[in-house]
Design an enzyme around this catalytic site. Structure first.
Site, PDB file in Angstrom:
ATOM      1  N   SER A 162       0.847  -1.188   0.000  1.00  0.00           N
ATOM      2  CA  SER A 162       0.000   0.000   0.000  1.00  0.00           C
ATOM      3  C   SER A 162       0.880   1.234   0.000  1.00  0.00           C
ATOM      4  O   SER A 162       1.843   1.311   0.755  1.00  0.00           O
ATOM      5  CB  SER A 162      -0.888   0.004   1.242  1.00  0.00           C
ATOM      6  OG  SER A 162      -1.510   1.255   1.412  1.00  0.00           O
ATOM      7  N   ILE A 163       0.556   2.213  -0.837  1.00  0.00           N
ATOM      8  CA  ILE A 163       1.320   3.459  -0.807  1.00  0.00           C
ATOM      9  C   ILE A 163       0.844   4.380   0.301  1.00  0.00           C
ATOM     10  O   ILE A 163       1.498   5.358   0.630  1.00  0.00           O
ATOM     11  CB  ILE A 163       1.262   4.197  -2.158  1.00  0.00           C
ATOM     12  CG1 ILE A 163      -0.150   4.645  -2.478  1.00  0.00           C
ATOM     13  CG2 ILE A 163       1.856   3.368  -3.262  1.00  0.00           C
ATOM     14  CD1 ILE A 163      -0.238   5.646  -3.601  1.00  0.00           C
ATOM     15  N   ASP A 164      -0.309   4.082   0.894  1.00  0.00           N
ATOM     16  CA  ASP A 164      -0.879   4.962   1.911  1.00  0.00           C
ATOM     17  C   ASP A 164      -0.205   4.834   3.268  1.00  0.00           C
ATOM     18  O   ASP A 164      -0.397   5.679   4.127  1.00  0.00           O
ATOM     19  CB  ASP A 164      -2.373   4.674   2.077  1.00  0.00           C
ATOM     20  CG  ASP A 164      -3.180   5.139   0.884  1.00  0.00           C
ATOM     21  OD1 ASP A 164      -2.745   6.096   0.225  1.00  0.00           O
ATOM     22  OD2 ASP A 164      -4.218   4.541   0.603  1.00  0.00           O
ATOM     23  N   ARG A 174       6.170  30.991 -11.187  1.00  0.00           N
ATOM     24  CA  ARG A 174       4.785  30.563 -11.003  1.00  0.00           C
ATOM     25  C   ARG A 174       4.672  29.700  -9.744  1.00  0.00           C
ATOM     26  O   ARG A 174       5.627  29.115  -9.272  1.00  0.00           O
ATOM     27  CB  ARG A 174       4.313  29.714 -12.197  1.00  0.00           C
ATOM     28  CG  ARG A 174       4.309  30.430 -13.509  1.00  0.00           C
ATOM     29  CD  ARG A 174       3.072  31.319 -13.608  1.00  0.00           C
ATOM     30  NE  ARG A 174       2.949  31.882 -14.929  1.00  0.00           N
ATOM     31  CZ  ARG A 174       3.051  33.170 -15.199  1.00  0.00           C
ATOM     32  NH1 ARG A 174       3.296  34.022 -14.241  1.00  0.00           N
ATOM     33  NH2 ARG A 174       2.911  33.614 -16.417  1.00  0.00           N
ATOM     34  N   MET A 176      -1.291  10.823  -4.713  1.00  0.00           N
ATOM     35  CA  MET A 176      -2.297   9.795  -4.452  1.00  0.00           C
ATOM     36  C   MET A 176      -2.398   9.524  -2.952  1.00  0.00           C
ATOM     37  O   MET A 176      -1.503   9.845  -2.187  1.00  0.00           O
ATOM     38  CB  MET A 176      -1.932   8.510  -5.203  1.00  0.00           C
ATOM     39  CG  MET A 176      -2.043   8.677  -6.685  1.00  0.00           C
ATOM     40  SD  MET A 176      -1.700   7.243  -7.717  1.00  0.00           S
ATOM     41  CE  MET A 176      -1.225   5.939  -6.676  1.00  0.00           C
ATOM     42  N   GLY A 177      -3.462   8.903  -2.587  1.00  0.00           N
ATOM     43  CA  GLY A 177      -3.714   8.543  -1.202  1.00  0.00           C
ATOM     44  C   GLY A 177      -5.212   8.520  -0.993  1.00  0.00           C
ATOM     45  O   GLY A 177      -5.866   9.546  -1.101  1.00  0.00           O
ATOM     46  N   ARG A 178      -5.715   7.375  -0.722  1.00  0.00           N
ATOM     47  CA  ARG A 178      -7.163   7.172  -0.621  1.00  0.00           C
ATOM     48  C   ARG A 178      -7.783   8.127   0.383  1.00  0.00           C
ATOM     49  O   ARG A 178      -8.286   9.174   0.013  1.00  0.00           O
ATOM     50  CB  ARG A 178      -7.377   5.721  -0.189  1.00  0.00           C
ATOM     51  CG  ARG A 178      -8.607   5.096  -0.559  1.00  0.00           C
ATOM     52  CD  ARG A 178      -8.566   3.655  -0.133  1.00  0.00           C
ATOM     53  NE  ARG A 178      -7.348   3.405   0.640  1.00  0.00           N
ATOM     54  CZ  ARG A 178      -6.806   2.241   0.838  1.00  0.00           C
ATOM     55  NH1 ARG A 178      -7.372   1.195   0.361  1.00  0.00           N
ATOM     56  NH2 ARG A 178      -5.712   2.080   1.526  1.00  0.00           N
TER      57      ARG A 178
END
Length: 107
Positions: free
Chosen positions: A22-24, A59, A66-68
């Site tokens: 999981s990347i979270d 700028r 990402m991340g649920r």
């Protein structure tokens, strides 16, 4: 129910371990889940590329990661790259965040 008792006995010497990918980084009992470090590394590569472009064009850039329902990657990325602002689901912004952000950008 798909494995017979005989098949289970033949393989009883095997130890099977499941690993969370999981990347979270939202799995309790682990320091870091598989995928989190590689995702953070890739995000930092992108931030480096965007920073050069943002500076040359003078700028402000907004980067969404990402991340649920977990702001771990966003928070760690913000800390690692020195972001001026970060939004995470665990701490929603106040109602007048747009005005506050605009004031910060013009200071």
């Amino acid at each position: 129910g798909g494995i017979t008792a005989e098949e289970a006995q033949k393989s009883s010497h095997l130890n099977i371990v499941g690993m969370v990918g999981s990347i979270d980084n939202d799995f309790c009992g682990t320091d870091m889940t598989i995928g989190t470090d590689s995702a953070l590394h890739r995000i930092m590569e992108i931030v480096d590329a965007i920073t050069t472009t943002a500076q040359s064009h003078q700028r402000t850039f907004v980067l969404e990661v990402m991340g649920r329902h977990c702001g771990y990657l966003a928070l760690i990325t913000a800390l690692a790259c020195g972001a001026d602002w970060v939004f995470i689901p665990e701490s929603p912004p106040e109602d007048d965040w747009e005005d506050h952000l605009c004031r910060r950008l013009t200071e």
